[in-house]
Design an enzyme around this catalytic site. Structure first.
Site, short mmCIF file in Angstrom:
data_model
loop_
_atom_site.label_atom_id
_atom_site.label_comp_id
_atom_site.label_asym_id
_atom_site.label_seq_id
_atom_site.Cartn_x
_atom_site.Cartn_y
_atom_site.Cartn_z
N TYR A 31 22.98 0.03 -6.08
CA TYR A 31 22.08 0.42 -5.00
C TYR A 31 21.01 -0.63 -4.75
CZ TYR A 31 18.07 1.83 -7.94
OH TYR A 31 17.00 1.85 -8.79
N LYS A 148 22.07 -4.12 -10.19
CA LYS A 148 21.22 -2.96 -9.86
C LYS A 148 22.16 -1.76 -9.73
CE LYS A 148 17.14 -1.95 -7.10
NZ LYS A 148 16.52 -1.20 -8.17
N1 PDD Z 1 13.38 -0.92 -8.25
N2 PDD Z 1 13.21 -4.07 -12.17
C1 PDD Z 1 13.91 -2.92 -12.00
C2 PDD Z 1 14.62 -2.35 -13.18
C3 PDD Z 1 13.96 -2.31 -10.74
O1 PDD Z 1 14.66 -1.19 -10.59
C4 PDD Z 1 13.26 -2.90 -9.65
C5 PDD Z 1 13.29 -2.28 -8.29
C6 PDD Z 1 12.53 -4.08 -9.86
C7 PDD Z 1 11.78 -4.76 -8.75
O2 PDD Z 1 12.66 -5.31 -7.79
P1 PDD Z 1 12.21 -5.52 -6.27
O3 PDD Z 1 10.96 -6.31 -6.28
O4 PDD Z 1 13.35 -6.28 -5.69
O5 PDD Z 1 12.02 -4.14 -5.69
C8 PDD Z 1 12.54 -4.64 -11.13
C9 PDD Z 1 13.39 -0.24 -6.97
C10 PDD Z 1 12.08 -0.28 -6.28
C11 PDD Z 1 13.95 1.16 -7.18
O6 PDD Z 1 14.61 1.36 -8.19
O7 PDD Z 1 13.77 2.01 -6.33
#
Ligand code: PDD
Length: 285
Positions: A31, A148
């Protein structure tokens, strides 16, 4: 609310996925979370690229970037949204029980877009509390944090630890006791006027917000050290913040029993990030 499911927009009550979907049965899927400002998705191309990378790392056939982008904008527009939270999910799809992805002929593709709920202003003014979790971040050799994926259980276990201690978010170490990341965010801290953040090699998701904040810091003369750090380095920091797509740059007021002021560098980077967002909103779609 309308949801984009596979190839069309459907009312929320009709946006249902099979109990045989391998995303449900095994967490087999990926996702992305994105944020739209004034109807425009910030860093859309980077998010789609990362989704494609996650797909390729689990040998999942995701729709094309053009298809994903069009589906996102149709969902935002159909729901009449300006400031939106956007979640794109691709699962392995419906198939007989069994781990083999070949059991699933078609992936399931979903776009959810809803009104963005701003975080309380107080969080940005005063910072939020974090704790160090006992739960470790996945070993890159077990489940690469750069994927992710829909497997968020270790992050969820860490989040439960944070909640038990009345904290907003938890920080996870990697298997070698080095700082990794939060359950949904990347961690930054300031030491000796250098901005420090765990490197991707420490076993973190290479956050898109993280990448932009690093480049903004460098452009503005703030030295950056991406490396491997023990928790003592964080405890001894003068400023701490975390980053992600929805929170942007979020100041941290406390990690375990150590307190921090919301410092000038944190405020500056938050402002620079907001300026990038405003700038992007002014460019044509
Ligand atoms: N999460 N680390 C993890 C484990 C994450 O799930 C996320 C993002 C990030 C930060 O990534 P970015 O800057 O690209 O949003 C780091 C999103 C916000 C979520 O799970 O909804």
């Amino acid at each position: 609310m309308k949801i984009f499911l596979n190839d069309s927009l459907v009312p929320e009550q009709d946006a249902v996925v099979s109990v045989f979907d391998h995303g449900f049965l095994y967490g087999d899927g990926i996702y992305e979370t994105m944020r739209a400002y004034d109807g425009r998705v910030f860093m859309l191309e980077r998010h789609i690229q990362r989704l494609q990378r996650s797909a390729s790392l689990i040998q999942l056939r995701a729709p094309s970037p053009e298809y994903i982008s069009a589906a996102i904008y149709r969902t935002i527009q159909e729901n009449g949204l300006n400031s939106a939270y956007v979640r794109v999910t691709v699962s392995r799809g419906r198939g007989a029980i069994g781990l083999d992805p070949a059991l699933c002929p078609e992936p399931t593709f979903v776009v959810i877009a809803e009104d963005f709920k701003e975080y309380p202003d107080k969080y940005y003014r005063e910072g939020v509390k974090l704790v160090l979790a006992k739960t470790r971040r996945n070993l890159a050799g077990a489940l690469d944090p750069r994927i992710k994926s829909l497997n968020f259980l270790n992050n969820i276990l860490a989040k439960l630890e944070a909640k038990e201690q009345g904290a907003y978010e938890a920080i996870m170490l990697n298997a070698e006791d080095f700082l990794a990341e939060g359950t949904i965010c990347n961690i930054f801290f300031l030491r000796d006027n250098t901005l420090c953040t765990p490197s991707v090699e420490a076993g973190v998701l290479d956050g898109i917000t993280r990448e932009l904040v690093i480049s903004l810091a460098k452009q503005n003369g703030i030295p950056v050290n991406e490396g491997k750090f023990k928790v003592e380095a964080l405890y001894g920091a003068s400023e701490v913040f975390f980053t992600n797509t929805t929170s942007e740059v979020m100041p941290v007021s406390q990690v375990d029993t150590v307190r921090y002021a919301v410092g000038d560098i944190t405020k500056k980077l938050r402002e620079l990030y907001r300026a990038e967002v405003r700038q992007a909103a002014m460019t044509d779609l």
